[in-house]
Design a protein around this motif. Structure first.
Motif, short mmCIF file in Angstrom:
data_model
loop_
_atom_site.label_atom_id
_atom_site.label_comp_id
_atom_site.label_asym_id
_atom_site.label_seq_id
_atom_site.Cartn_x
_atom_site.Cartn_y
_atom_site.Cartn_z
N PRO A 7 0.87 -0.97 -0.04
CA PRO A 7 0.15 0.28 -0.02
C PRO A 7 0.62 1.16 0.06
N GLY A 8 0.11 1.91 -0.94
CA GLY A 8 1.26 3.53 -1.19
C GLY A 8 0.43 4.48 -2.11
N LEU A 9 1.38 5.67 -1.96
CA LEU A 9 0.95 6.66 -3.02
C LEU A 9 1.61 6.08 -4.47
N ARG A 10 1.00 6.10 -5.55
CA ARG A 10 1.86 5.95 -6.81
C ARG A 10 1.69 7.27 -7.63
N PRO A 11 2.46 8.38 -6.62
CA PRO A 11 1.95 9.95 -7.40
C PRO A 11 2.61 9.43 -9.32
N HIS A 50 -0.69 9.96 -10.34
CA HIS A 50 -1.77 10.76 -10.50
C HIS A 50 -1.43 11.69 -8.54
N PRO A 51 -1.54 12.84 -7.93
CA PRO A 51 -0.56 13.07 -7.31
C PRO A 51 -1.80 11.43 -5.80
N ASP A 52 -3.21 11.68 -5.61
CA ASP A 52 -3.97 10.81 -5.22
C ASP A 52 -3.89 8.94 -5.33
N GLY A 70 -0.47 -15.51 -10.48
CA GLY A 70 -0.20 -14.92 -10.83
C GLY A 70 -0.37 -13.67 -11.65
N HIS A 71 -1.79 -13.98 -11.29
CA HIS A 71 -2.37 -12.64 -11.77
C HIS A 71 -2.24 -11.53 -10.56
N ASN A 72 -2.22 -10.42 -11.46
CA ASN A 72 -1.69 -9.46 -10.59
C ASN A 72 -3.34 -8.39 -10.04
N ILE A 73 -3.47 -8.68 -8.86
CA ILE A 73 -4.93 -7.98 -8.27
C ILE A 73 -4.77 -7.12 -7.34
N GLU A 74 -4.81 -5.61 -7.75
CA GLU A 74 -4.52 -4.17 -6.97
C GLU A 74 -6.32 -3.98 -6.52
N ALA A 75 -5.83 -3.25 -5.44
CA ALA A 75 -7.25 -2.50 -5.03
C ALA A 75 -6.43 -0.97 -4.79
N VAL A 76 -7.52 -0.04 -5.33
CA VAL A 76 -6.68 2.07 -5.42
C VAL A 76 -7.85 2.79 -5.07
N CYS A 77 -7.58 3.72 -4.64
CA CYS A 77 -8.52 4.69 -3.60
C CYS A 77 -7.57 6.37 -4.89
N HIS A 78 -8.59 6.97 -5.78
CA HIS A 78 -7.73 8.28 -5.91
C HIS A 78 -8.49 9.32 -5.12
#
Length: 122
Positions: free
Chosen positions: A91-95, A98-100, A111-119
């Motif tokens: 978990p972390g920012l990926r600026p 985008h900034p948020d 091996g599937h890349n599964i993501e949770a993201v908050c904008h």
């Protein structure tokens, strides 16, 4: 606009155990099963994420689930690791996106890349 997505898995029971735990942390649950070969996950009565048994799983698929806040990203990452996933970016920012952009990435048992993201900003 997508209605649903299906990814191939090599072991349906192992994958159901993984997704039952990892997705429950962000409010997505298993809603349906089609025999021993498919399972559908979603919210309410709508399944929008499906897993399906394949002779040879296709790896490298990237699926990102939007969550309402950063703690949900953290919960997903922790639950997915506890369910047997492999860390692919904590978990972390990926600026650089985008900034948020706050996300976490886990490789599922196939091996599937599964993501949770908050904008959203904190």
């Amino acid at each position: 606009m997508l209605d649903h997505v299906t990814i191939g898995v090599g072991d349906i029971e192992r994958s159901k155990a993984f997704y039952d735990q990892a997705l429950a942390a962000i409010g997505i649950v298993r809603l349906y099963a089609e025999g021993e070969a498919f399972a559908g996950y979603g919210v309410g009565r709508k399944a929008f994420f499906w897993i399906g048994l394949k002779d040879a799983a296709i790896t490298g698929t990237h699926v990102a689930f939007v969550v309402p806040d950063r703690p949900a990203v953290d919960r997903f990452h922790q639950a997915a690791l506890a369910a047997g996933g492999c860390d692919n970016g904590g978990p972390g920012l990926r600026p650089h996106y985008h900034p948020d952009y706050y996300g976490a990435f886990v490789l599922d048992p196939d091996g599937h890349n599964i993501e949770a993201v908050c904008h959203e900003a904190p």
